[in-house]
Design a protein around this motif. Structure first.
Motif, PDB file in Angstrom:
ATOM      1  N   VAL A  34      -7.623  11.719   7.257  1.00 32.57           N
ATOM      2  CA  VAL A  34      -7.840  11.264   8.624  1.00 32.57           C
ATOM      3  C   VAL A  34      -8.885  10.168   8.528  1.00 32.57           C
ATOM      4  CG1 VAL A  34      -8.786  11.865  10.879  1.00 32.57           C
ATOM      5  CG2 VAL A  34      -7.204  13.418   9.737  1.00 32.57           C
ATOM      6  N   SER A  35      -8.560   9.034   9.101  1.00 29.80           N
ATOM      7  CA  SER A  35      -9.414   7.861   9.008  1.00 29.80           C
ATOM      8  C   SER A  35     -10.156   7.647  10.325  1.00 29.80           C
ATOM      9  CB  SER A  35      -8.544   6.642   8.690  1.00 29.80           C
ATOM     10  OG  SER A  35      -9.296   5.467   8.716  1.00 29.80           O
ATOM     11  N   ILE A  36     -11.481   7.458  10.227  1.00 31.39           N
ATOM     12  CA  ILE A  36     -12.319   7.132  11.383  1.00 31.39           C
ATOM     13  C   ILE A  36     -12.894   5.751  11.113  1.00 31.39           C
ATOM     14  CG2 ILE A  36     -14.297   7.786  12.801  1.00 31.39           C
ATOM     15  CD1 ILE A  36     -14.018  10.638  11.583  1.00 31.39           C
ATOM     16  N   ARG A  37     -12.349   4.748  11.781  1.00 29.39           N
ATOM     17  CA  ARG A  37     -12.792   3.373  11.549  1.00 29.39           C
ATOM     18  C   ARG A  37     -13.750   2.949  12.643  1.00 29.39           C
ATOM     19  NH1 ARG A  37     -10.858  -1.042   8.468  1.00 29.39           N
ATOM     20  NH2 ARG A  37     -11.646  -2.980   9.317  1.00 29.39           N
TER      21      ARG A  37
ATOM     22  N   ARG B 180      -7.039   7.699  13.056  1.00 28.50           N
ATOM     23  CA  ARG B 180      -5.614   7.865  12.775  1.00 28.50           C
ATOM     24  C   ARG B 180      -5.430   8.786  11.583  1.00 28.50           C
ATOM     25  NH1 ARG B 180      -3.501   4.719   8.700  1.00 28.50           N
ATOM     26  NH2 ARG B 180      -4.934   3.215   7.807  1.00 28.50           N
ATOM     27  N   GLN B 181      -4.267   9.393  11.549  1.00 29.21           N
ATOM     28  CA  GLN B 181      -3.917  10.246  10.424  1.00 29.21           C
ATOM     29  C   GLN B 181      -3.115   9.414   9.441  1.00 29.21           C
ATOM     30  OE1 GLN B 181      -2.024  13.950  11.434  1.00 29.21           O
ATOM     31  NE2 GLN B 181      -1.020  14.056   9.446  1.00 29.21           N
ATOM     32  N   SER B 182      -3.545   9.425   8.210  1.00 28.30           N
ATOM     33  CA  SER B 182      -2.794   8.755   7.155  1.00 28.30           C
ATOM     34  C   SER B 182      -2.809   9.685   5.957  1.00 28.30           C
ATOM     35  CB  SER B 182      -3.417   7.393   6.814  1.00 28.30           C
ATOM     36  OG  SER B 182      -4.748   7.554   6.387  1.00 28.30           O
TER      37      SER B 182
ATOM     38  N   GLN C 273      -8.210  16.190  15.317  1.00 35.18           N
ATOM     39  CA  GLN C 273      -8.765  16.606  16.612  1.00 35.18           C
ATOM     40  C   GLN C 273     -10.284  16.453  16.621  1.00 35.18           C
ATOM     41  OE1 GLN C 273      -8.068  20.709  17.702  1.00 35.18           O
ATOM     42  NE2 GLN C 273      -8.337  20.247  19.870  1.00 35.18           N
ATOM     43  N   PHE C 274     -10.938  16.866  15.532  1.00 34.35           N
ATOM     44  CA  PHE C 274     -12.385  16.692  15.422  1.00 34.35           C
ATOM     45  C   PHE C 274     -12.769  15.221  15.585  1.00 34.35           C
ATOM     46  CE2 PHE C 274     -15.441  15.017  12.350  1.00 34.35           C
ATOM     47  CZ  PHE C 274     -16.627  15.499  12.888  1.00 34.35           C
ATOM     48  N   ALA C 275     -12.085  14.358  14.866  1.00 34.16           N
ATOM     49  CA  ALA C 275     -12.402  12.927  14.894  1.00 34.16           C
ATOM     50  C   ALA C 275     -12.179  12.336  16.281  1.00 34.16           C
ATOM     51  CB  ALA C 275     -11.560  12.187  13.853  1.00 34.16           C
ATOM     52  N   GLN C 276     -11.103  12.718  16.938  1.00 33.30           N
ATOM     53  CA  GLN C 276     -10.822  12.188  18.277  1.00 33.30           C
ATOM     54  C   GLN C 276     -11.874  12.630  19.290  1.00 33.30           C
ATOM     55  OE1 GLN C 276      -6.824  13.714  18.538  1.00 33.30           O
ATOM     56  NE2 GLN C 276      -5.921  11.733  17.996  1.00 33.30           N
TER      57      GLN C 276
END
Length: 130
Positions: A108-111, A102-104, A90-93
């Protein structure tokens, strides 16, 4: 040019240069600042680990995207590991809407265009362990 000289040049070229390191550091500082504001007292620490800390990250010339792995230490409020992942997602979005988020599990990945953050939730354990 000897084989050894050639290999030494390749190894030297494969290290991140000052400008790239500086941009990555600025992005990491912005991430930490945003997490601190967003989570407040909910997290006790956040710090990079892995190749970025060891200084073994490859520059973009050799790698599509540089990744910086982060441990995000939450206060233990009894939630499940999935809950902590959802909080990071949620923070990343919210804070990186133009990035691929995306969650992996377990991260949580922020590309972004040239950099990827991998946020891994953790809980404090005995003797400064996680």
């Amino acid at each position: 040019m000897s084989l050894l000289t050639h290999l030494e040049k390749l190894a030297s070229d494969a290290l991140l240069r000052g400008g790239e390191q500086s941009r990555n550091r600025q992005s990491a500082l912005a991430l930490e600042e945003r997490m601190t504001k967003y989570f407040g007292e909910e997290i006790t620490d956040a710090f990079p680990y892995g190749s970025s800390v060891r200084g073994t990250s490859l520059p973009q010339y050799y790698s599509e995207s540089i990744d910086i792995d982060y441990i995000v230490v939450f206060k233990n409020d009894g939630c499940t590991p999935t809950t902590y992942l959802k909080r990071l997602l949620q923070f990343a979005q919210i804070h990186y809407p133009r990035s691929v988020v995306r969650q992996s599990t377990p991260a949580v990945s922020i590309r972004m265009a040239r950099l990827t953050f991998e946020l891994v939730p953790a809980l404090p354990a005995f003797l400064n362990d996680y």
